[in-house]
Design an enzyme around this catalytic site. Structure first.
Site, mmCIF file in Angstrom:
data_model
loop_
_atom_site.group_PDB
_atom_site.id
_atom_site.type_symbol
_atom_site.label_atom_id
_atom_site.label_comp_id
_atom_site.label_asym_id
_atom_site.label_seq_id
_atom_site.Cartn_x
_atom_site.Cartn_y
_atom_site.Cartn_z
ATOM 1 N N ASP A 67 -13.075 7.732 5.497
ATOM 2 C CA ASP A 67 -11.634 7.681 5.732
ATOM 3 C C ASP A 67 -11.379 8.202 7.144
ATOM 4 O OD1 ASP A 67 -8.748 7.577 5.267
ATOM 5 O OD2 ASP A 67 -9.253 7.620 3.134
ATOM 6 N N TYR B 43 4.203 -5.673 4.022
ATOM 7 C CA TYR B 43 3.013 -5.506 3.188
ATOM 8 C C TYR B 43 2.630 -6.824 2.523
ATOM 9 C CZ TYR B 43 0.037 -3.514 -0.532
ATOM 10 O OH TYR B 43 -0.996 -3.224 -1.393
ATOM 11 N N ARG C 114 -9.699 10.764 8.039
ATOM 12 C CA ARG C 114 -9.765 12.221 8.158
ATOM 13 C C ARG C 114 -10.542 12.801 6.976
ATOM 14 N NH1 ARG C 114 -4.568 10.890 7.133
ATOM 15 N NH2 ARG C 114 -4.077 11.050 9.344
#
Length: 312
Positions: free
Chosen positions: A35, A143, A37
């Protein structure tokens, strides 16, 4: 050659549970979570984890080569309500991360891709009840536009380059173990938390807004099942409709009241109402059931019981 898996976006709502399930099946050392972070969560602390940016092709290619990756699950995305606040970044993340893994598969550096689509690919002109696999698709959200475009690219890369890419159109997903990720269906997660802590929930959708939903356990099973299916069982390389249950905020509130009698719900609609109104009320997923044996386990009653039991 053993299956070696890279999950991009492993710290998200789906990725956290998917990572743990895949590690249980394939072995912890064979599932690389990644990911943007490093959070202090089980996914990070319980096995191999890499910090990468899903928009950086070189980083992804490096991980694929270093870890001898065969399968990539691309779970990184900006979801519906969040994407409306930052359309340009949503398009960039949702589309270019997909191109990166498709091009790695085209170059024969990976064998198989899972990429999630969504009921957001449908729009206000789509038939609302029992929405068929093949139908009008005119999404009205950033989206949805990115997911519909992604479906077309997945199909193109399969037909032109032979890429083995597999996809399902997730309905709204409900989970007790991870927080919602900024989607329009998030009320169906938050309502359980507020029922236990406050015995009251202020809903951002109207009482009669009916949408397709699925318990996370079923969504994870479906994700793994389509990836484990023989290649010749996969007939659709855009994305499969997937369904389990459909309900309204009023219906789920009534189900919760069976367990928490003094629970109350109020309705204060916001911008997410317009998004919800553009989506189907129920889904026909006959192709997934026929082609690769999809079957859901949870209905509204069993899901509600399980959610409340775990959250307590």
């Amino acid at each position: 050659m053993p299956t070696k898996i890279l999950i991009i976006g492993a710290c998200g709502q789906i990725g956290t549970e998917l990572t743990q399930k895949l590690r249980a099946i394939y072995g912890t050392e064979n599932v690389i979570a990644s990911d943007i972070r490093k959070l202090n969560i089980d996914v990070v602390n319980s096995g191999p984890f890499e910090v990468i940016n899903a928009l950086d092709f070189n980083q992804i290619e490096h991980l694929v080569e270093v870890h001898h990756i065969t399968d990539v699950y691309l779970m990184a995305a900006l979801l519906s309500a969040t994407a409306e606040k930052n359309p340009a970044f949503a398009w960039d993340l949702n589309m270019n991360s997909l191109f990166h893994v498709l091009n790695l598969a085209k170059a024969k550096k990976i064998k198989k891709i899972f990429w999630p689509s969504s009921i957001a690919v449908f729009g206000p002109t789509t038939p609302k009840e029992n929405t068929p696999q093949y139908t009008i698709m005119e999404p009205s959200t950033v989206y949805g536009i990115s997911k519909q475009s992604g479906e077309r690219w997945c199909e193109y890369y399969h037909h032109i380059f032979g890429v083995d890419v597999r996809s399902i159109r997730y309905p709204g997903l409900i989970s007790w173990s991870s927080p919602p990720g900024g989607g329009t269906t998030d009320y169906a997660v938050d309502i359980f938390h507020k029922a236990l802590t406050d015995k009251r929930y202020d809903c951002f959708l109207s009482a009669q807004t009916k949408m397709p939903m699925m318990y996370m356990d079923d969504a994870i099973r479906a994700t793994i099942a389509i990836m484990q299916a023989p290649a010749d069982a996969i007939k659709i390389h855009s994305s499969y409709n997937l369904a389990a249950m459909s309900f309204t905020p009023e219906t789920i509130a009534a189900e919760i009241k069976k367990h928490i009698p003094d629970f109350e719900i109020a309705y204060h609609t916001d911008s997410r109402q317009k998004i919800a109104d553009s989506w189907p009320a129920s889904i026909d997923d006959g192709n997934a059931r026929t082609d690769w044996g999809w079957q859901h386990k949870y209905d509204l009653a069993s899901m509600t019981e399980d959610m409340l039991e775990h959250l307590k």
